[in-house]
Design an enzyme around this catalytic site. Structure first.
Site, PDB file in Angstrom:
ATOM      1  N   ILE A  31     -20.628  51.674  12.433  1.00 48.95           N
ATOM      2  CA  ILE A  31     -20.835  50.710  11.350  1.00 48.95           C
ATOM      3  C   ILE A  31     -20.668  49.260  11.836  1.00 48.95           C
ATOM      4  O   ILE A  31     -21.128  48.320  11.189  1.00 48.95           O
ATOM      5  CB  ILE A  31     -19.889  51.027  10.154  1.00 48.95           C
ATOM      6  CG1 ILE A  31     -20.483  50.544   8.851  1.00 48.95           C
ATOM      7  CG2 ILE A  31     -18.504  50.499  10.385  1.00 48.95           C
ATOM      8  CD1 ILE A  31     -21.699  51.294   8.383  1.00 48.95           C
ATOM      9  N   GLN A  93      -7.807  52.699  21.161  1.00 48.59           N
ATOM     10  CA  GLN A  93      -8.264  53.574  20.082  1.00 48.59           C
ATOM     11  C   GLN A  93      -7.735  53.080  18.744  1.00 48.59           C
ATOM     12  O   GLN A  93      -6.536  52.822  18.599  1.00 48.59           O
ATOM     13  CB  GLN A  93      -7.786  55.017  20.325  1.00 48.59           C
ATOM     14  CG  GLN A  93      -8.280  56.001  19.270  1.00 48.59           C
ATOM     15  CD  GLN A  93      -7.887  57.448  19.606  1.00 48.59           C
ATOM     16  OE1 GLN A  93      -7.089  57.697  20.505  1.00 48.59           O
ATOM     17  NE2 GLN A  93      -8.441  58.390  18.857  1.00 48.59           N
ATOM     18  N   HIS A  99     -13.529  60.351  19.092  1.00 47.59           N
ATOM     19  CA  HIS A  99     -14.936  59.973  18.927  1.00 47.59           C
ATOM     20  C   HIS A  99     -15.464  59.423  20.235  1.00 47.59           C
ATOM     21  O   HIS A  99     -14.834  58.585  20.872  1.00 47.59           O
ATOM     22  CB  HIS A  99     -15.119  58.955  17.797  1.00 47.59           C
ATOM     23  CG  HIS A  99     -14.186  57.794  17.850  1.00 47.59           C
ATOM     24  ND1 HIS A  99     -12.843  57.897  17.508  1.00 47.59           N
ATOM     25  CD2 HIS A  99     -14.369  56.516  18.238  1.00 47.59           C
ATOM     26  CE1 HIS A  99     -12.255  56.724  17.664  1.00 47.59           C
ATOM     27  NE2 HIS A  99     -13.161  55.863  18.118  1.00 47.59           N
TER      28      HIS A  99
HETATM   29  P1  AMP Z   1     -12.160  53.002  18.461  1.00 44.50           P
HETATM   30  O1  AMP Z   1     -11.654  51.631  18.784  1.00 44.50           O
HETATM   31  O2  AMP Z   1     -12.657  53.733  19.673  1.00 44.50           O
HETATM   32  O3  AMP Z   1     -11.156  53.804  17.659  1.00 44.50           O
HETATM   33  O4  AMP Z   1     -13.440  52.766  17.581  1.00 44.50           O
HETATM   34  C1  AMP Z   1     -13.545  53.077  16.221  1.00 44.50           C
HETATM   35  C2  AMP Z   1     -14.972  52.836  15.856  1.00 44.50           C
HETATM   36  O5  AMP Z   1     -15.208  53.402  14.588  1.00 44.50           O
HETATM   37  C3  AMP Z   1     -15.356  51.353  15.763  1.00 44.50           C
HETATM   38  O6  AMP Z   1     -16.423  51.092  16.660  1.00 44.50           O
HETATM   39  C4  AMP Z   1     -15.753  51.189  14.302  1.00 44.50           C
HETATM   40  O7  AMP Z   1     -16.809  50.288  14.135  1.00 44.50           O
HETATM   41  C5  AMP Z   1     -16.147  52.604  13.925  1.00 44.50           C
HETATM   42  N1  AMP Z   1     -16.068  52.919  12.507  1.00 44.50           N
HETATM   43  C6  AMP Z   1     -14.990  52.759  11.692  1.00 44.50           C
HETATM   44  N2  AMP Z   1     -15.292  53.172  10.447  1.00 44.50           N
HETATM   45  C7  AMP Z   1     -16.573  53.612  10.474  1.00 44.50           C
HETATM   46  C8  AMP Z   1     -17.451  54.159   9.502  1.00 44.50           C
HETATM   47  N3  AMP Z   1     -17.066  54.344   8.230  1.00 44.50           N
HETATM   48  N4  AMP Z   1     -18.702  54.493   9.869  1.00 44.50           N
HETATM   49  C9  AMP Z   1     -19.101  54.308  11.148  1.00 44.50           C
HETATM   50  N5  AMP Z   1     -18.316  53.801  12.122  1.00 44.50           N
HETATM   51  C10 AMP Z   1     -17.067  53.450  11.791  1.00 44.50           C
END
Ligand code: AMP
Ligand code: ZN
Length: 133
Positions: A31, A93, A99
């Site tokens: 997102i 993270q 993910h």
């Molecule tokens: P991380 O820092 O690896 O935990 O990354 C978390 C990722 O999740 C970030 O790139 C956010 O933009 C993404 N994210 C958080 N909420 C959503 C959502 N509802 N839909 C899609 N991506 C998301």
């Protein structure tokens, strides 16, 4: 898991832009993309990180990365990719549900590579570190 945003996406409680889905995994557009086509691939079971993911799901997860990447490759035709995940607070993270980020790369996009994440090798030699194992 009750309070997990990605579990809520899997449960259909939060909308997402799905690129690929099967019984075990979901791949959807990030997102807050850092690249055109920035995609996240997650296991449908809650696991905070790879160490917590049951081995029986690991193969499915990597297969889903490949499926999503094939789709990105066909549609967006990027010049390259960075693919990986952040593990734990020190690793950056934010969402505590494993993910895998797929970051399509384009020549001239101004980005860098995995080596730029950190440069803190410590003072011991590789040989000394190897002895620890
Ligand atoms: P991380 O820092 O690896 O935990 O990354 C978390 C990722 O999740 C970030 O790139 C956010 O933009 C993404 N994210 C958080 N909420 C959503 C959502 N509802 N839909 C899609 N991506 C998301
Ligand atoms: Zn979860």
């Amino acid at each position: 898991m009750d309070n997990c945003i990605f579990c809520k996406i899997i449960a259909g409680e939060i909308p997402n832009y799905t690129l690929y889905e099967d019984d075990f995994t979901l791949a959807f557009l990030d997102i807050t993309p850092r690249a055109k086509g920035h995609t996240l691939v997650i296991p449908k079971v809650h696991a905070e990180n790879l160490l917590e993911l049951d081995e029986s799901h690991v193969k499915n997860l990597l297969l889903a990365v490949k499926k999503a990447q094939e789709k990105l490759d066909k549609v967006l035709k990027p010049d390259g990719y960075n693919i990986g995940w952040n593990h734990g607070e020190a690793g950056g993270q934010v969402v505590p549900h494993l993910h895998i980020h797929i970051m399509p790369r384009y020549v001239g996009d101004g980005g860098t590579n995995m080596h730029a994440i950190v440069n803190n090798p410590g003072s011991e030699s590789v040989e000394e570190n190897f002895k620890l194992f």
